[in-house]
Design an enzyme around this catalytic site. Structure first.
Site, PDB file in Angstrom:
ATOM      1  N   LYS A 114     -33.189  41.413  10.357  1.00 38.83           N
ATOM      2  CA  LYS A 114     -34.171  42.338  11.461  1.00 38.83           C
ATOM      3  C   LYS A 114     -33.231  42.718  12.910  1.00 38.83           C
ATOM      4  O   LYS A 114     -32.851  43.401  12.937  1.00 38.83           O
ATOM      5  CB  LYS A 114     -34.939  41.550  11.843  1.00 38.83           C
ATOM      6  CG  LYS A 114     -36.040  41.457  10.593  1.00 38.83           C
ATOM      7  CD  LYS A 114     -37.247  40.859  11.449  1.00 38.83           C
ATOM      8  CE  LYS A 114     -38.304  41.644  10.271  1.00 38.83           C
ATOM      9  NZ  LYS A 114     -39.368  40.663  10.662  1.00 38.83           N
ATOM     10  N   LYS A 200     -36.969  44.363  -2.861  1.00 38.72           N
ATOM     11  CA  LYS A 200     -37.989  43.923  -3.045  1.00 38.72           C
ATOM     12  C   LYS A 200     -39.129  44.969  -2.155  1.00 38.72           C
ATOM     13  O   LYS A 200     -38.529  46.047  -1.185  1.00 38.72           O
ATOM     14  CB  LYS A 200     -38.698  42.592  -1.824  1.00 38.72           C
ATOM     15  CG  LYS A 200     -40.266  42.924  -1.957  1.00 38.72           C
ATOM     16  CD  LYS A 200     -40.709  41.499  -0.678  1.00 38.72           C
ATOM     17  CE  LYS A 200     -42.180  41.329  -0.709  1.00 38.72           C
ATOM     18  NZ  LYS A 200     -42.718  40.082   0.017  1.00 38.72           N
ATOM     19  N   LYS A 203     -42.445  48.980   3.088  1.00 40.64           N
ATOM     20  CA  LYS A 203     -42.708  50.258   3.848  1.00 40.64           C
ATOM     21  C   LYS A 203     -41.892  50.940   4.185  1.00 40.64           C
ATOM     22  O   LYS A 203     -42.317  51.845   5.032  1.00 40.64           O
ATOM     23  CB  LYS A 203     -44.218  49.947   4.085  1.00 40.64           C
ATOM     24  CG  LYS A 203     -44.311  48.980   5.165  1.00 40.64           C
ATOM     25  CD  LYS A 203     -45.157  48.188   5.639  1.00 40.64           C
ATOM     26  CE  LYS A 203     -45.316  46.745   5.955  1.00 40.64           C
ATOM     27  NZ  LYS A 203     -46.814  46.790   6.923  1.00 40.64           N
TER      28      LYS A 203
END
Length: 338
Positions: A114, A200, A203
């Site tokens: 991240k 995967k 969103k």
């Protein structure tokens, strides 16, 4: 009944992977023979660890809570609340910060990933909150005497940290926390991107065509599924390694129709990709139709949603207060004044 805790972050819109992989299972558990004592939390504090827009966070939190209710979370059976409305989450996080070590947090793979995902952010400029994210997650879990945490493969490391912190705390300060265990769903737990079936579904994906949002209209859902990447040949066969696109569509169809993959695979044996994709699109549209209708009703009555969340926060705070009383006593803090 086993105490179960799950959290979901209000970033972006809920997509089919979240719904199939987690939320539908939460709904089913509410009235199952093996019913659990379930606590579901919109973890808005976690959404603050990367650059964000305050107004969008407010809206996303409300929309996600509304969507969970629309999907079937029953506030009379399960506990649903917003993380930031229960102050003990932040309090316990700070206490656990003094049990966690810099070394184990530095080894968290999701922090490494991240810290390079957001434009303008370098490893040197990431927030302390992003680095500390796993400790807050541990606090979320341990605050409710959680016994089971349903997780995917990408959360195994975080759950192990929660277990390690609970055991280390118990060893240092006395038996205080329940040590949680992970439960790992199988079918439908990992829905992949329609345009990149080796990744995967997310969103926050760069490819809007690869992600089905729960509030997408039927025409948009159909278009996305019909344009999904498939594989060479025309055989509808479950083979994730060699036919990831078709295998992903089979996973989706099996999940939304509550069938096994071999059952749907046999149904479309000999069919071409066109007919197969059309059937997947129709099944997804019909599966989401009642959720979308319920969402419209709830969104038109935001006062009722706020009432449900306020009630959930009060119930959650009552549970958290009991645990925090044990924690404060164990670490030597003065009791809260009455």
């Amino acid at each position: 009944m086993a105490r179960v805790f799950s959290g979901i972050k209000p970033t972006g819109e809920m997509q089919l992977g979240n719904y199939v992989g987690a939320v539908r299972r939460w709904v089913a558990q509410q009235h199952a023979p093996d019913q659990v004592d379930a606590i579901y939390c919109v973890v808005d504090l976690h959404a603050m660890t990367v650059p964000y827009d305050p107004a969008e966070l407010t809206g996303s939190t409300r929309r996600l809570a509304t969507m969970l209710l629309a999907a079937g979370i029953d506030p009379d059976v399960s506990l649903l609340f917003v993380q930031s409305q229960v102050s003990q989450h932040a309090e316990l996080c700070w206490i656990l910060n003094n049990v966690a070590t810099f070394g184990e947090l530095r080894r968290m793979t999701q922090f490494k990933d991240k810290s390079v995902q957001h434009s303008g952010v370098t490893p040197e400029s990431v927030t302390a909150g992003l680095f500390d994210y796993p400790v807050l997650m541990a606090a979320d879990i341990l605050l409710y005497d959680t016994e089971e945490v349903p997780i995917g493969d990408d959360q195994r490391q975080h759950l192990e940290l929660s277990r390690d912190l609970a055991m280390r705390f118990n060893h240092r300060f006395g038996n205080t926390f329940v040590v949680p265990k992970g439960t790992f769903p199988t079918t439908g737990a990992r829905i992949m991107d329609l345009q990149n079936p080796t990744s995967k579904m997310s969103k926050s994906a760069d490819s809007p065509l690869g992600t089905i949002l729960l509030l997408d209209d039927p025409a948009a859902i159909t278009k996305k599924i019909k344009s999904a990447v498939t594989d060479s040949g025309s055989e509808v066969r479950y083979d994730p390694e060699n036919k990831p696109g078709v295998s992903n569509l089979l996973e989706i169809l099996a999940a939304v129709t509550d069938q096994t993959i071999p059952t749907v695979e046999a149904e479309f044996s000999g069919s071409g990709y066109g007919a197969f994709k059309a059937a997947v699109a129709e099944a997804v549209v019909e599966s989401l139709r009642p959720v979308q209708k319920r969402y419209e009703t709830l969104a038109a009555d935001p006062v009722e949603v706020e009432r449900i969340l306020a009630n959930g926060a009060q119930r959650a705070e009552a549970l958290a207060a009991v645990v925090m009383q044990r924690v404060r006593r164990a670490v030597g803090l003065l009791p809260r004044p009455l």
